[in-house]
Motif scaffolding. Structure first.
Motif, PDB file in Angstrom:
ATOM      1  N   SER A  64      -3.609 -10.772 -33.769  1.00 39.60           N
ATOM      2  CA  SER A  64      -4.263  -9.100 -33.843  1.00 39.60           C
ATOM      3  C   SER A  64      -5.683 -10.026 -34.555  1.00 39.60           C
ATOM      4  CB  SER A  64      -3.964  -8.154 -33.435  1.00 39.60           C
ATOM      5  OG  SER A  64      -4.270  -7.273 -34.123  1.00 39.60           O
ATOM      6  N   VAL A  65      -4.745 -11.347 -35.577  1.00 39.72           N
ATOM      7  CA  VAL A  65      -6.470 -11.122 -36.130  1.00 39.72           C
ATOM      8  C   VAL A  65      -7.636 -11.659 -35.632  1.00 39.72           C
ATOM      9  CG1 VAL A  65      -7.089 -12.728 -38.122  1.00 39.72           C
ATOM     10  CG2 VAL A  65      -4.832 -10.786 -38.222  1.00 39.72           C
ATOM     11  N   LEU A  66      -6.907 -13.115 -35.170  1.00 37.39           N
ATOM     12  CA  LEU A  66      -7.995 -13.423 -34.191  1.00 37.39           C
ATOM     13  C   LEU A  66      -9.151 -12.838 -33.676  1.00 37.39           C
ATOM     14  CD1 LEU A  66      -6.405 -17.073 -33.877  1.00 37.39           C
ATOM     15  CD2 LEU A  66      -8.108 -16.652 -35.626  1.00 37.39           C
ATOM     16  N   ALA A  67      -8.389 -12.466 -32.659  1.00 32.47           N
ATOM     17  CA  ALA A  67      -9.125 -10.859 -31.928  1.00 32.47           C
ATOM     18  C   ALA A  67     -10.309 -10.590 -32.715  1.00 32.47           C
ATOM     19  CB  ALA A  67      -8.361 -10.535 -30.990  1.00 32.47           C
ATOM     20  N   MET A  68      -9.335  -9.487 -33.576  1.00 39.97           N
ATOM     21  CA  MET A  68      -9.952  -8.717 -34.620  1.00 39.97           C
ATOM     22  C   MET A  68     -11.426  -9.273 -34.974  1.00 39.97           C
ATOM     23  SD  MET A  68      -7.638  -5.925 -36.527  1.00 39.97           S
ATOM     24  CE  MET A  68      -8.753  -5.131 -37.366  1.00 39.97           C
ATOM     25  N   GLN A  69     -11.099 -10.604 -35.554  1.00 34.23           N
ATOM     26  CA  GLN A  69     -12.701 -11.221 -36.426  1.00 34.23           C
ATOM     27  C   GLN A  69     -13.136 -11.593 -35.709  1.00 34.23           C
ATOM     28  OE1 GLN A  69     -11.115 -15.357 -37.936  1.00 34.23           O
ATOM     29  NE2 GLN A  69     -12.977 -15.611 -38.908  1.00 34.23           N
ATOM     30  N   GLU A  70     -13.022 -12.181 -33.891  1.00 33.33           N
ATOM     31  CA  GLU A  70     -14.422 -12.392 -32.767  1.00 33.33           C
ATOM     32  C   GLU A  70     -14.658 -11.203 -32.897  1.00 33.33           C
ATOM     33  OE1 GLU A  70     -14.989 -13.329 -28.102  1.00 33.33           O
ATOM     34  OE2 GLU A  70     -12.368 -14.436 -29.382  1.00 33.33           O
ATOM     35  N   ARG A  71     -14.283  -9.741 -32.611  1.00 31.37           N
ATOM     36  CA  ARG A  71     -14.305  -8.481 -31.786  1.00 31.37           C
ATOM     37  C   ARG A  71     -15.947  -8.070 -32.948  1.00 31.37           C
ATOM     38  NH1 ARG A  71     -11.492  -3.034 -31.413  1.00 31.37           N
ATOM     39  NH2 ARG A  71     -11.520  -3.205 -28.751  1.00 31.37           N
ATOM     40  N   ALA A 124      -7.167   4.619 -32.398  1.00 28.93           N
ATOM     41  CA  ALA A 124      -8.244   4.739 -33.165  1.00 28.93           C
ATOM     42  C   ALA A 124      -8.834   3.083 -33.495  1.00 28.93           C
ATOM     43  CB  ALA A 124      -8.129   5.517 -34.189  1.00 28.93           C
ATOM     44  N   LEU A 125      -7.222   2.875 -33.457  1.00 25.19           N
ATOM     45  CA  LEU A 125      -8.239   1.147 -33.249  1.00 25.19           C
ATOM     46  C   LEU A 125      -8.163   0.034 -32.175  1.00 25.19           C
ATOM     47  CD1 LEU A 125      -7.239  -1.302 -35.843  1.00 25.19           C
ATOM     48  CD2 LEU A 125      -5.310  -1.647 -34.748  1.00 25.19           C
ATOM     49  N   ALA A 126      -7.886   0.454 -31.236  1.00 25.00           N
ATOM     50  CA  ALA A 126      -8.520   0.332 -29.620  1.00 25.00           C
ATOM     51  C   ALA A 126     -10.052   0.942 -29.206  1.00 25.00           C
ATOM     52  CB  ALA A 126      -7.843   0.831 -28.817  1.00 25.00           C
ATOM     53  N   PHE A 127     -10.460   1.544 -30.343  1.00 22.48           N
ATOM     54  CA  PHE A 127     -12.021   1.984 -29.756  1.00 22.48           C
ATOM     55  C   PHE A 127     -12.585   1.715 -31.251  1.00 22.48           C
ATOM     56  CE2 PHE A 127      -9.297   3.592 -26.435  1.00 22.48           C
ATOM     57  CZ  PHE A 127      -9.488   3.333 -25.553  1.00 22.48           C
ATOM     58  N   ALA A 128     -12.032   1.171 -32.097  1.00 22.00           N
ATOM     59  CA  ALA A 128     -13.153   1.569 -33.484  1.00 22.00           C
ATOM     60  C   ALA A 128     -14.097   0.552 -32.967  1.00 22.00           C
ATOM     61  CB  ALA A 128     -12.183   1.245 -34.528  1.00 22.00           C
ATOM     62  N   PRO A 129     -15.155   1.141 -33.504  1.00 18.98           N
ATOM     63  CA  PRO A 129     -16.442   0.744 -33.275  1.00 18.98           C
ATOM     64  C   PRO A 129     -16.670  -0.311 -34.144  1.00 18.98           C
ATOM     65  CG  PRO A 129     -16.748   2.643 -33.827  1.00 18.98           C
ATOM     66  CD  PRO A 129     -16.286   2.734 -33.770  1.00 18.98           C
ATOM     67  N   ALA A 173     -14.863  -1.340 -40.518  1.00 18.42           N
ATOM     68  CA  ALA A 173     -14.583  -0.653 -41.441  1.00 18.42           C
ATOM     69  C   ALA A 173     -13.384   0.452 -40.732  1.00 18.42           C
ATOM     70  CB  ALA A 173     -15.628   0.200 -41.836  1.00 18.42           C
ATOM     71  N   LEU A 174     -13.806   1.315 -40.139  1.00 27.23           N
ATOM     72  CA  LEU A 174     -13.415   2.196 -39.105  1.00 27.23           C
ATOM     73  C   LEU A 174     -11.724   1.437 -38.599  1.00 27.23           C
ATOM     74  CD1 LEU A 174     -16.063   4.004 -36.806  1.00 27.23           C
ATOM     75  CD2 LEU A 174     -14.904   4.541 -39.140  1.00 27.23           C
ATOM     76  N   ALA A 175     -11.676   0.066 -38.353  1.00 24.20           N
ATOM     77  CA  ALA A 175     -10.541  -0.107 -37.652  1.00 24.20           C
ATOM     78  C   ALA A 175      -9.786  -0.740 -39.090  1.00 24.20           C
ATOM     79  CB  ALA A 175     -10.878  -1.558 -37.423  1.00 24.20           C
ATOM     80  N   LEU A 176     -10.045  -1.033 -40.026  1.00 21.75           N
ATOM     81  CA  LEU A 176      -9.134  -0.704 -41.473  1.00 21.75           C
ATOM     82  C   LEU A 176      -9.113   0.668 -41.908  1.00 21.75           C
ATOM     83  CD1 LEU A 176     -11.553  -3.364 -43.887  1.00 21.75           C
ATOM     84  CD2 LEU A 176      -9.299  -3.619 -42.048  1.00 21.75           C
ATOM     85  N   ALA A 177      -9.477   1.924 -41.689  1.00 23.88           N
ATOM     86  CA  ALA A 177      -8.994   3.320 -42.127  1.00 23.88           C
ATOM     87  C   ALA A 177      -8.336   3.280 -40.786  1.00 23.88           C
ATOM     88  CB  ALA A 177     -10.756   3.622 -42.042  1.00 23.88           C
ATOM     89  N   ALA A 178      -8.224   3.123 -39.965  1.00 32.13           N
ATOM     90  CA  ALA A 178      -7.154   3.696 -38.939  1.00 32.13           C
ATOM     91  C   ALA A 178      -5.849   2.938 -39.343  1.00 32.13           C
ATOM     92  CB  ALA A 178      -7.509   2.741 -37.672  1.00 32.13           C
ATOM     93  N   CYS A 179      -6.195   1.619 -40.378  1.00 30.83           N
ATOM     94  CA  CYS A 179      -4.462   0.695 -40.121  1.00 30.83           C
ATOM     95  C   CYS A 179      -4.445   1.593 -41.845  1.00 30.83           C
ATOM     96  CB  CYS A 179      -4.912  -0.869 -40.711  1.00 30.83           C
ATOM     97  SG  CYS A 179      -5.386  -1.707 -39.244  1.00 30.83           S
TER      98      CYS A 179
END
Length: 403
Positions: free
Chosen positions: A23-30, A82-87, A90-96
């Motif tokens: 999911s790295v590329l998808a996260m980069q794009e999102r 949380a990762l699915a809906f992180a806006p 920073a919040l996505a990385l915090a969830a990880c």
């Protein structure tokens, strides 16, 4: 209990390394983030997962396997939700870092080993091999890429949440090993504080730290960067997912071959050969984007990545003795954190800085060669000390085995 242990290990590590890796590329794009930042998710997960390792034995002893593993599944589930809906990134990385990594540590790192080996003390080596077979990481890339392309990143993370929900009832059925089985097992004493000082004062320990850190960091970099590399070569993501799945199959083979290699050539030499395999894989990737070559390189990365932990454990027993194994492995987990955390992210940052992967490839190849030299050096040192390294990678799993 063995099936529960195997499923727990597969869900925890499979979703972390397989799910976050693809999911790295998808996260980069999102999040419109740099590649270096996008790969931080897996790095932070591994960081927090490893950092919690030294506390696991105490938590299991105090609260029991069922409570610890169930809590871990729930925590990891909340992390992916949380990762699915992180806006924000920073919040996505915090969830990880705060949920997925610690949660995975609670149910997928040490607990499956305690559960499986505790219920089957006389077949410990065999059940450990079964419990840690990397099955989900073989299939998740293919399914995950298809879900991401068809339904988006949120749907993919929610599918991982669903997998955790299916696992949760099984964790509620986990039972600690009966007292009579525990009584049959020899107690391995933990080294005292002075023994810890002796370990840290050993030059061989620090050489192992460098070599082990490089190999684990390289394996994590392979999980995080394989799809971005393939994309730059113009290969489709579907084909890239197949390459990641082949890497998962190779990891199953590698975990089995590692034990045989330890018996034949010794643990230090096995680790050196794994490092050479990593260096060869990254060299092949750097030279060409031809699909057959990329397939061989992906296979090597999976094969060599699974050929690290058993020889490391056997090497520790060879040098420091069986009594010191838990303490040394705990220290290794902490001391190698800079490698496991930085190497994957650094490869992304180098790519962002230079605009291509060439500096990252050169760095990974050089560090792998350094690890190979370190372990070949340890092998020669042990040979000069008068022993031909009679290592048995499965033997360290059974305290009853005098070998």
């Amino acid at each position: 209990m063995l099936v529960r242990a195997m499923l727990a290990q597969n869900v925890g590590t499979g979703c972390a390394f397989g799910g976050l890796g693809i999911s790295v590329l998808a996260m980069q794009e999102r999040y419109h983030a740099s590649l270096g930042t996008a790969t931080m998710g897996l790095s932070l997960t591994v960081l927090s997962m490893t950092a919690l390792g030294p506390m696991m034995a105490g938590l299991i002893s105090r609260y029991g396997l069922r409570s610890v593993m169930t809590s871990g599944v729930a925590m990891s589930l909340l992390g992916y939700l949380a990762l699915a809906f992180a806006p924000t990134m920073a919040l996505a990385l915090a969830a990880c870092a705060l949920l997925i990594g610690p949660g995975s540590a609670l149910f997928a790192a040490l607990p499956p080993a305690v559960l499986a080996s505790g219920w089957y003390p006389h077949d410990r080596g065999k059940v450990m091999g079964i419990a840690y077979l990397p099955l989900l990481v073989t299939f998740l890339p293919l399914l995950g890429v298809d879900i991401i392309q068809r339904h988006g990143l949120t749907a993919f993370y929610l599918s991982i949440v669903a997998i955790h929900l299916l696992l949760l009832p099984l964790m509620l059925g986990v039972a600690d090993p009966p007292e009579e089985l525990l009584d049959e097992q020899e107690t391995v004493a933990s080294p005292t504080g002075s023994a810890k000082v002796v370990i840290l004062g050993s030059m061989l320990f620090w050489v192992i730290v460098v070599g082990d850190g490089i190999l684990n960091g390289t394996a994590i970099a392979g999980s995080a960067h394989m799809l971005p590399v393939i994309k730059e070569y113009g290969v489709s993501l579907e084909t890239g997912a197949m390459l990641l799945s082949s890497s998962g199959v190779a990891s199953i083979i590698g975990s089995l071959v590692a034990g045989y290699a330890c018996d034949r050539v010794g643990s230090a030499t096995t680790l050196a050969l794994s490092a050479m395999g990593f260096a060869l894989a990254w060299t092949l990737i750097a030279i060409t984007g031809w699909l057959p070559v990329l397939t061989v390189a992906s296979f090597l990365i999976g094969f060599c990545g699974a050929s690290v932990f058993p020889p490391i454990s056997a090497l520790v027993v060879r040098i420091f003795g069986i009594d010191a194994l838990p303490k040394v492995l705990g220290l290794l987990g902490v001391m190698t954190l800079p490698f496991t955390f930085i190497m994957s992210a650094a490869a992304g940052w180098l790519h962002d800085l230079w605009g291509n992967y060439e500096p990252a490839f050169a760095t990974l190849i050089a560090t792998c060669l350094l690890a190979a030299a370190a372990f070949f050096g340890i092998s020669r040192h042990l040979a000069r000390m008068g022993a031909a390294e009679p290592d048995v990678c499965g033997g360290y799993l059974s305290p009853a085995d005098p070998g």
